[in-house]
Each structure stands twice: as C-alpha cells, then as structure tokens.
Design a protein around this motif. Structure first.
Motif, PDB file in Angstrom:
ATOM      1  N   GLY A 114       0.798  -1.218   0.000  1.00  0.00           N
ATOM      2  CA  GLY A 114       0.000   0.000   0.000  1.00  0.00           C
ATOM      3  C   GLY A 114       0.831   1.268   0.000  1.00  0.00           C
ATOM      4  O   GLY A 114       2.032   1.266  -0.261  1.00  0.00           O
ATOM      5  N   TRP A 115       0.152   2.386   0.324  1.00  0.00           N
ATOM      6  CA  TRP A 115       0.807   3.690   0.258  1.00  0.00           C
ATOM      7  C   TRP A 115       2.001   3.851   1.196  1.00  0.00           C
ATOM      8  O   TRP A 115       2.923   4.616   0.884  1.00  0.00           O
ATOM      9  CB  TRP A 115      -0.212   4.797   0.519  1.00  0.00           C
ATOM     10  N   PRO A 116       2.056   3.157   2.371  1.00  0.00           N
ATOM     11  CA  PRO A 116       3.257   3.339   3.214  1.00  0.00           C
ATOM     12  C   PRO A 116       4.555   2.959   2.518  1.00  0.00           C
ATOM     13  O   PRO A 116       5.624   3.492   2.853  1.00  0.00           O
ATOM     14  CB  PRO A 116       2.978   2.421   4.411  1.00  0.00           C
ATOM     15  N   SER A 117       4.482   2.040   1.546  1.00  0.00           N
ATOM     16  CA  SER A 117       5.700   1.607   0.854  1.00  0.00           C
ATOM     17  C   SER A 117       6.355   2.760   0.103  1.00  0.00           C
ATOM     18  O   SER A 117       7.579   2.766  -0.092  1.00  0.00           O
ATOM     19  CB  SER A 117       5.384   0.466  -0.117  1.00  0.00           C
ATOM     20  N   VAL A 118       5.559   3.745  -0.344  1.00  0.00           N
ATOM     21  CA  VAL A 118       6.116   4.893  -1.064  1.00  0.00           C
ATOM     22  C   VAL A 118       7.078   5.668  -0.167  1.00  0.00           C
ATOM     23  O   VAL A 118       8.114   6.162  -0.624  1.00  0.00           O
ATOM     24  CB  VAL A 118       4.982   5.810  -1.567  1.00  0.00           C
ATOM     25  N   PHE A 119       6.760   5.752   1.105  1.00  0.00           N
ATOM     26  CA  PHE A 119       7.619   6.466   2.039  1.00  0.00           C
ATOM     27  C   PHE A 119       8.774   5.585   2.532  1.00  0.00           C
ATOM     28  O   PHE A 119       9.918   6.043   2.614  1.00  0.00           O
ATOM     29  CB  PHE A 119       6.798   6.955   3.236  1.00  0.00           C
ATOM     30  N   ILE A 120       8.478   4.340   2.848  1.00  0.00           N
ATOM     31  CA  ILE A 120       9.490   3.477   3.456  1.00  0.00           C
ATOM     32  C   ILE A 120      10.608   3.156   2.478  1.00  0.00           C
ATOM     33  O   ILE A 120      11.799   3.226   2.823  1.00  0.00           O
ATOM     34  CB  ILE A 120       8.831   2.178   3.978  1.00  0.00           C
ATOM     35  N   ILE A 121      10.279   2.836   1.233  1.00  0.00           N
ATOM     36  CA  ILE A 121      11.304   2.446   0.253  1.00  0.00           C
ATOM     37  C   ILE A 121      12.250   3.611  -0.032  1.00  0.00           C
ATOM     38  O   ILE A 121      13.481   3.458   0.006  1.00  0.00           O
ATOM     39  CB  ILE A 121      10.638   1.939  -1.039  1.00  0.00           C
ATOM     40  N   PHE A 122      11.694   4.784  -0.298  1.00  0.00           N
ATOM     41  CA  PHE A 122      12.556   5.918  -0.620  1.00  0.00           C
ATOM     42  C   PHE A 122      13.296   6.418   0.621  1.00  0.00           C
ATOM     43  O   PHE A 122      14.423   6.920   0.527  1.00  0.00           O
ATOM     44  CB  PHE A 122      11.744   7.041  -1.257  1.00  0.00           C
ATOM     45  N   GLY A 123      12.684   6.298   1.799  1.00  0.00           N
ATOM     46  CA  GLY A 123      13.375   6.673   3.019  1.00  0.00           C
ATOM     47  C   GLY A 123      14.563   5.766   3.307  1.00  0.00           C
ATOM     48  O   GLY A 123      15.649   6.237   3.695  1.00  0.00           O
ATOM     49  N   LEU A 124      14.398   4.463   3.100  1.00  0.00           N
ATOM     50  CA  LEU A 124      15.509   3.532   3.287  1.00  0.00           C
ATOM     51  C   LEU A 124      16.626   3.791   2.280  1.00  0.00           C
ATOM     52  O   LEU A 124      17.811   3.606   2.595  1.00  0.00           O
ATOM     53  CB  LEU A 124      15.003   2.090   3.159  1.00  0.00           C
ATOM     54  N   TYR A 125      16.248   4.211   1.095  1.00  0.00           N
ATOM     55  CA  TYR A 125      17.275   4.574   0.110  1.00  0.00           C
ATOM     56  C   TYR A 125      18.137   5.714   0.653  1.00  0.00           C
ATOM     57  O   TYR A 125      19.375   5.688   0.544  1.00  0.00           O
ATOM     58  CB  TYR A 125      16.614   5.000  -1.200  1.00  0.00           C
ATOM     59  N   GLY A 126      17.511   6.730   1.238  1.00  0.00           N
ATOM     60  CA  GLY A 126      18.267   7.852   1.786  1.00  0.00           C
ATOM     61  C   GLY A 126      19.206   7.421   2.894  1.00  0.00           C
ATOM     62  O   GLY A 126      20.344   7.903   2.982  1.00  0.00           O
ATOM     63  N   LEU A 127      18.767   6.498   3.744  1.00  0.00           N
ATOM     64  CA  LEU A 127      19.627   6.012   4.816  1.00  0.00           C
ATOM     65  C   LEU A 127      20.794   5.198   4.275  1.00  0.00           C
ATOM     66  O   LEU A 127      21.931   5.326   4.755  1.00  0.00           O
ATOM     67  CB  LEU A 127      18.799   5.171   5.799  1.00  0.00           C
ATOM     68  N   ALA A 128      20.530   4.354   3.283  1.00  0.00           N
ATOM     69  CA  ALA A 128      21.607   3.546   2.690  1.00  0.00           C
ATOM     70  C   ALA A 128      22.623   4.433   1.977  1.00  0.00           C
ATOM     71  O   ALA A 128      23.842   4.207   2.063  1.00  0.00           O
ATOM     72  CB  ALA A 128      21.015   2.528   1.715  1.00  0.00           C
ATOM     73  N   TRP A 129      22.127   5.456   1.290  1.00  0.00           N
ATOM     74  CA  TRP A 129      23.041   6.394   0.612  1.00  0.00           C
ATOM     75  C   TRP A 129      23.986   7.051   1.598  1.00  0.00           C
ATOM     76  O   TRP A 129      25.171   7.268   1.310  1.00  0.00           O
ATOM     77  CB  TRP A 129      22.226   7.454  -0.123  1.00  0.00           C
ATOM     78  N   GLY A 130      23.488   7.378   2.786  1.00  0.00           N
ATOM     79  CA  GLY A 130      24.309   8.038   3.782  1.00  0.00           C
ATOM     80  C   GLY A 130      25.537   7.236   4.172  1.00  0.00           C
ATOM     81  O   GLY A 130      26.601   7.815   4.451  1.00  0.00           O
TER      82      GLY A 130
END
Length: 438
Positions: A247-263
């Motif tokens: 559902g819609w939470p995946s839109v936030f969780i996936i891109f948020g985890l990307y930002g953390l991994a990039w860091g």
C-alpha cells in the motif's frame, strides 16, 4: 562570414555592453594562488591523465547525483501517495464529470471516472491536504541560509550528508505520523523541508572546493540531474507501489531507506576538500586547485549584509532564481492534476507523462552543459556570456511554451510536447544562474 552564427552574434552583442571574450587560461591564472602557478602551468597540458579523466572529484559528483535523486524522491512522493491515502467521497465523482466539460471526453472515460474508487485511509478535506502538501516548503524556506553558513563552518560533507540521511529517517516514520494525526504528519513534512533545505547550499560549498571553473557547468548539470532522475522514478513507480499489498506506506518506506543507505556510502567516500582526501593524486589535486584557488582558512569574517543587498549581480541572480523556481514547482505540483482533470489521461498514463518532462530536462542539461563548457574552453564565449545566454534560454523558451498551452487547447499530445519543451529547456539554468551561486 561563414563562421558568423548565433553564438558569435551573442558574443558580439555582449561586447557592446562592456563584456569581452575572456580566454579560459587567463581567467584561471588570475584565480590561481601564486605559489601553485608555475607548477600548475606545467600540468595544464596533461589533461589526458587518467586521474583527470576520472578522479576523486568524479566520485563526489556521482555521490551528489545519487543524493539529490533521493532528496527529490522523498520530496515528490507525497504528491502521488496522497491520492491513495485520502478517502474518496460520492460528491467528488460528480465533480470529476463536471470538470470533464473543460475538454471533450469519451463515454468510456466518463464510465471509468464514475466507476473508479480510491479506498483511502484518511478523511482529510481539501484544506488539510493543501496544508500537508505545502508544509514541506515552509520548512525548506527556513534552512537555506543556515545550511550555507553551517557548511562554511562545519564542512559541506557533514551538512549535506546529515540533510539527506535525516530526511530519509523522517520519511521512513512518515506513515506512523500520518496514522497518529494530520498535525503530526504536517510537523514531519516541515522537518523534512528543513533537513532538505541545507542540501543545496552545502553542495555549492563543496563544489567551490572540488570543481574547477572549466568543469563547473557540466558537473553541476550532472549533479542536479539527480533531481530529475529522482522525480522521474518517483512519479513513474509510486502509483504502482500504492496498488501493491504494502500500500501507500511503501512509497515512504522504500525511498526513506534509500536515503539512509546512501548516507553510509557518502560518509565513507566523500571529503570536504581535495586537501583532506587521503588517496587523491597530486596531479588531480593541483589541477583542481589551479582553478579553485586557495580557500580562506577558518578565520571568522563578518557578513557584509549592506554590500550583499545592494549588489546588482546578487539581486539579478535572486530574481532569476525566484522566477525559475516559481515556474518549476508550479508545474511539478500541478502537472499530474492537470493531466488527469483537464486532459483526462488515466492514472497509468499520468505517471509516465508527468515524468517525461523531467527526463527531457535531464538529457537536455547534460548535452547543453557539455557544449557550453566546450565553448568556454575554446574561448568562443566567456563565462559571463555563457551565464547570460543560458539564463535567457532557461527563462524565455519556457515562458513562450507555457503561453502556447492555452492555444493548444484540448490537444493533449501537443500540450505534453509543449510542457516537455518548457521544463526541458530550464535545464540551461544549470549553466546560468545556478552556477552564479558559487
């Protein structure tokens, strides 16, 4: 006369307003520190060195590109996700049919609009939705100046990295905040705006240390191209993600985890300046410092506010940036709604068509910036002439394209072409006023 073309005409016109052709090497010699001048002159001819073709500055460019891709993914994801988050009401379907009178719509399109139902989770009215969508930019406005000052004092590496990773963390917890209350969600979005607000100033500070002038236009276009790629990917797949079992939470969780991994990669491989990089070659370090010069050390200088706000170049850059941002974000925010409610593209088409102008912008900026750097290296146009020409292109061609959209009327495909031209040619701004920031 065979060599008399538009670029020579532009150079000739500017020569009558006290601009002259400036040779690149002469420009750099005036900027170079005296103690490096002789040694740098000996190295300027070795531009084919492997360290110069792909060096540590290019690793930084890649990391900045990927960082901005994540930044914009976490910025625009809400525009798509909120459609799936909010409950639909019976009167809203009648409103869709009423709006359909703007352009002719087929019977099948009307039937599809009447039968489509979005099972949202939140009963937010339009005012609440508007506050949620706009809250990010309230936070973004607060930290631009702060980000620049902190990057000067603490280094761009820390400020840029913290900005992206903190945004990633806030994005991951966004679904929990939304389910708690709309107020909590607004606060999270304001905080996200504040953490993202420091990224652009920090990037400019890092570029002033790492990127010599002869590479600055194409490097900036490649870095900020991450914004377009992040927008394209997010607009293209967010609609699909909302329809999965997550559902819609995946839109936030996936891109948020990307930002953390990039860091993690950022803090491993990024450094504030060539002098601090442990493995940079001497050749590349001299090449960079030949153009950027020796930056001031850690002495504390007062900000000359009166001189800044009475500086004509500063005011011109501000005016150009306000105009460019106004148009860019209006289109970014309203384009999906316009394509759906006025031109009647379905949601699958809407995502692809909404992403297309930003893909065009990215490709155009890469080609255009490389060509402008070539003209600078050949001495055909000076730095100031390129900045002016690029700003004119990035301002007036989009203006004309947008004015033609009402003339195109209900020809949806022609409208999309005009929007692609309008957004795409703003990519020239990366060689114009965006470079002037540095």
């Amino acid at each position: 006369m065979r060599n008399w073309n538009f670029l020579h005409l532009w150079s000739w016109l500017l020569s009558h307003v006290r601009y002259s052709r400036v040779n690149l090497v002469d420009d750099l010699k005036h900027q170079s520190p005296p103690n490096l001048q002789q040694k740098d002159d000996e190295n300027m001819g070795h531009s084919n060195s492997p360290d110069l073709r792909f060096g540590k500055r290019h690793v930084l460019i890649i990391l900045l590109f990927l960082g901005f891709a994540g930044v914009y993914a976490m910025r625009v994801n809400l525009s798509v996700a909120i459609v799936a988050m909010v409950k639909s009401h019976p009167h809203s379907q009648k409103q869709i049919v009423r709006v359909d009178d703007t352009c002719p719509v087929s019977v099948s399109q009307k039937r599809q609009a009447m039968s489509s139902e979005i099972k949202g989770e939140f009963d937010w009215d339009e005012k609440t939705q508007g506050m949620i969508l706009g809250s990010f930019f309230y936070g973004y406005l607060l930290t631009n100046y702060l980000g620049g000052r902190l990057a000067e004092r603490l280094g761009g590496r820390l400020i840029f990295g913290a900005g992206v990773t903190l945004t990633g963390l806030l994005t991951v917890i966004s679904p929990m905040a939304a389910r708690h209350s709309s107020t909590a969600f607004v606060i999270i979005r304001i905080l996200e705006g504040m953490t993202e607000g420091v990224t652009f100033p920090a990037m400019n500070v890092m570029m002033s240390y790492w990127i010599p002038p002869q590479e600055r236009a194409r490097s900036l276009a490649r870095i900020v191209g991450g914004c377009q790629i992040g927008t394209v990917v997010t607009l293209s797949i967010s609609g699909w993600l909302t329809q999965t079992e997550w559902g819609w939470p995946s839109v936030f969780i996936i891109f948020g985890l990307y930002g953390l991994a990039w860091g993690c990669f950022w803090f491993m491989y990024a450094y504030d300046s060539p002098d601090l990089h442990p493995t940079i070659s001497t050749t590349e370090k001299l090449y960079i410092k030949h153009g950027t010069g020796d930056h001031r050390k850690n002495e504390r200088l007062d900000v000359p506010w009166q001189s800044i706000f009475t500086s004509t170049p500063f005011l011109v850059v501000i005016a150009a940036h306000v105009g460019q941002n106004w148009g860019f974000y209006c289109i970014l925010t309203e384009l999906p709604t316009y394509l759906k409610n006025i031109q009647h593209f379905d949601m699958k088409q809407n995502g692809i068509l909404s992403a297309m102008p930003y893909l065009v912008m990215w490709l155009f900026s890469l080609v255009y910036s490389t060509y402008m750097d070539h003209l600078l290296e050949k001495g055909i146009l000076s730095t100031k002439q390129i900045r002016q020409l690029s700003t004119v292109i990035a301002t007036y061609i989009p203006m004309i394209s947008l004015l033609l959209i009402p003339w195109a009327g209900c020809d949806g495909h022609l409208v999309v072409v005009l929007i692609c031209i309008a957004v795409g040619t703003t990519g020239a701004s990366f060689c114009g006023m965006h470079c002037a920031f540095q």
